[in-house]
Design a protein around this motif. Structure first.
Motif, PDB file in Angstrom:
ATOM      1  N   HIS A   2     -64.805 -32.451  11.536  1.00 29.72           N
ATOM      2  CA  HIS A   2     -65.346 -30.597  11.512  1.00 29.72           C
ATOM      3  C   HIS A   2     -67.083 -30.652  12.427  1.00 29.72           C
ATOM      4  CE1 HIS A   2     -61.701 -29.781   9.815  1.00 29.72           C
ATOM      5  NE2 HIS A   2     -61.818 -30.883   9.223  1.00 29.72           N
ATOM      6  N   ASP A 176     -64.815 -19.536  20.168  1.00 30.78           N
ATOM      7  CA  ASP A 176     -63.398 -20.964  19.714  1.00 30.78           C
ATOM      8  C   ASP A 176     -63.132 -19.631  18.919  1.00 30.78           C
ATOM      9  OD1 ASP A 176     -62.096 -22.006  18.280  1.00 30.78           O
ATOM     10  OD2 ASP A 176     -63.045 -23.882  18.852  1.00 30.78           O
ATOM     11  N   ARG A 177     -62.287 -18.568  19.177  1.00 23.91           N
ATOM     12  CA  ARG A 177     -61.471 -18.099  17.498  1.00 23.91           C
ATOM     13  C   ARG A 177     -60.890 -18.409  16.832  1.00 23.91           C
ATOM     14  NH1 ARG A 177     -57.536 -16.512  21.788  1.00 23.91           N
ATOM     15  NH2 ARG A 177     -55.561 -17.336  21.597  1.00 23.91           N
ATOM     16  N   GLU A 178     -60.637 -20.022  16.821  1.00 26.85           N
ATOM     17  CA  GLU A 178     -60.276 -21.113  15.882  1.00 26.85           C
ATOM     18  C   GLU A 178     -61.241 -21.583  14.510  1.00 26.85           C
ATOM     19  OE1 GLU A 178     -55.841 -23.248  17.405  1.00 26.85           O
ATOM     20  OE2 GLU A 178     -58.085 -23.914  17.889  1.00 26.85           O
ATOM     21  N   HIS A 179     -63.038 -21.779  15.499  1.00 28.40           N
ATOM     22  CA  HIS A 179     -64.087 -22.600  14.252  1.00 28.40           C
ATOM     23  C   HIS A 179     -64.097 -21.271  13.758  1.00 28.40           C
ATOM     24  CE1 HIS A 179     -67.598 -23.650  13.509  1.00 28.40           C
ATOM     25  NE2 HIS A 179     -68.072 -22.595  13.755  1.00 28.40           N
ATOM     26  N   ALA A 181     -62.154 -18.290  13.016  1.00 25.50           N
ATOM     27  CA  ALA A 181     -61.359 -17.801  11.252  1.00 25.50           C
ATOM     28  C   ALA A 181     -61.750 -19.373  10.205  1.00 25.50           C
ATOM     29  CB  ALA A 181     -60.032 -18.617  11.716  1.00 25.50           C
ATOM     30  N   LEU A 182     -62.331 -20.266  10.716  1.00 27.14           N
ATOM     31  CA  LEU A 182     -62.377 -21.562   9.653  1.00 27.14           C
ATOM     32  C   LEU A 182     -63.811 -21.392   8.784  1.00 27.14           C
ATOM     33  CD1 LEU A 182     -60.648 -24.557  11.282  1.00 27.14           C
ATOM     34  CD2 LEU A 182     -60.136 -23.873   9.231  1.00 27.14           C
ATOM     35  N   ARG A 203     -61.385 -17.749  22.677  1.00 30.86           N
ATOM     36  CA  ARG A 203     -59.727 -18.864  23.313  1.00 30.86           C
ATOM     37  C   ARG A 203     -60.375 -19.989  21.800  1.00 30.86           C
ATOM     38  NH1 ARG A 203     -59.026 -19.336  29.166  1.00 30.86           N
ATOM     39  NH2 ARG A 203     -60.410 -17.633  29.611  1.00 30.86           N
ATOM     40  N   VAL A 204     -58.827 -21.117  22.083  1.00 32.43           N
ATOM     41  CA  VAL A 204     -58.094 -21.560  21.019  1.00 32.43           C
ATOM     42  C   VAL A 204     -59.161 -23.238  21.289  1.00 32.43           C
ATOM     43  CG1 VAL A 204     -56.122 -20.658  20.592  1.00 32.43           C
ATOM     44  CG2 VAL A 204     -56.373 -22.597  22.732  1.00 32.43           C
ATOM     45  N   THR A 205     -59.446 -23.788  20.355  1.00 35.05           N
ATOM     46  CA  THR A 205     -60.806 -24.960  20.533  1.00 35.05           C
ATOM     47  C   THR A 205     -59.941 -26.123  21.931  1.00 35.05           C
ATOM     48  OG1 THR A 205     -60.828 -24.165  18.187  1.00 35.05           O
ATOM     49  CG2 THR A 205     -61.494 -26.779  18.950  1.00 35.05           C
ATOM     50  N   ARG A 277     -60.235 -31.239  16.419  1.00 32.55           N
ATOM     51  CA  ARG A 277     -59.071 -30.607  15.468  1.00 32.55           C
ATOM     52  C   ARG A 277     -57.680 -31.477  15.257  1.00 32.55           C
ATOM     53  NH1 ARG A 277     -61.253 -26.859  13.981  1.00 32.55           N
ATOM     54  NH2 ARG A 277     -62.203 -24.772  14.729  1.00 32.55           N
TER      55      ARG A 277
END
Length: 277
Positions: A2, A176-179, A181-182, A203-205, A277
């Motif tokens: 990560h 990075d919206r996934e990052h 979110a985490l 964007r996604v990762t 990921r």
């Protein structure tokens, strides 16, 4: 692996002396929020950084009292100058367009609104700056305007025209919206901006080509540059203890699939993030 597994000692080092990078942004404070680490690291590596600001942020209002005789554009220009100095900017260029406000709002119809600017004419103006400065790299918004703001979309279009006209390497800033979110949940200012505009963001990762981070000192400078925009950013919204989680990375797409790695890749860690990921 990560993002948190990467340590400051892993930061790539580069000598970018002789390189010039032009960063085009829509509003004062965008340069600090979305590229503060990147601009500071470019300057520290020896690159000349030219910051081009398309609007004065006229519709931003102010969360603090203005000085006697000062309007919001005056205040935001002064804040921008302070932030640019912190980030190592060599030249600041103000294009003088008007802030367009949120999607569908009346501000988009103002005759000087950035959203209504001819993207080809504006792109040619940016291209002239690129050529005059000898810039080999242009940073601008991604095609979605990061979170759909009409000014960010307009800055993307103009930047893309300038890249096409000059042959400079293009890097499109995003998040990075996934990052987020985490690591940050609602801790990044883009969350609130996207909610206000009623749109998605980032964007996604797997789409991200380059992710730039910095040392603790770089992060401190980025936060200081953001807080220089005191008319817009409340210190309580960017607490020091959670700042790295929300703002410790800056993300970019390359200008096209055929574009080889360039200056920002020399700062970035996308090769490490590929296994995250």
């Amino acid at each position: 692996m990560h993002n948190s597994d990467l340590h400051n000692s892993d930061l790539p080092g580069s000598d970018l002396s002789g390189e010039t990078v032009l960063a085009l942004h829509a509003h004062p404070d965008d340069e600090s929020i979305f590229t503060g680490l990147t601009l500071r690291r470019l300057a520290d590596a020896g690159a000349r950084v030219v910051l081009v600001m398309a609007t004065g942020g006229d519709l931003g209002g102010s969360r603090v009292p203005l000085a006697p005789g000062e309007d919001i554009t005056d205040r935001r220009r002064r804040e921008l100058e302070d932030a640019a100095a912190l980030l190592g900017v060599s030249r600041l260029v103000l294009l003088g367009h008007r802030d367009s406000g949120l999607p569908g709002g009346p501000g988009t119809r103002h005759p000087r609104a950035l959203a209504g600017a001819d993207p080809v004419l504006l792109g040619r103006r940016i291209a002239e700056l690129v050529d005059a400065e000898g810039a080999g790299t242009v940073i601008h918004d991604d095609d979605a305007g990061i979170y759909g703001h009409p000014d960010h979309r307009a800055a993307h279009a103009a930047g893309a025209v300038a890249v096409a006209l000059t042959g400079a390497d293009g890097y499109r800033m995003t998040v990075d919206r996934e990052h987020l979110a985490l690591s940050a949940r609602d801790g990044h200012l883009v969350h609130g901006a996207a909610r206000a505009a009623g749109v998605g963001f980032g964007r996604v990762t797997v789409e991200i080509a380059v992710a730039v981070r910095g040392t603790d000192a770089d992060l401190s400078t980025k936060r200081e540059a953001m807080l220089a925009h005191s008319s817009q950013i409340d210190p309580a919204t960017v607490p020091a203890e959670t700042f790295a989680a929300a703002y410790g990375y800056e993300w970019f797409l390359r200008g096209g699939v055929a574009q080889p790695p360039g200056v920002l890749d020399a700062l970035g860690n996308a090769h490490l993030l590929a296994g995250a990921r």
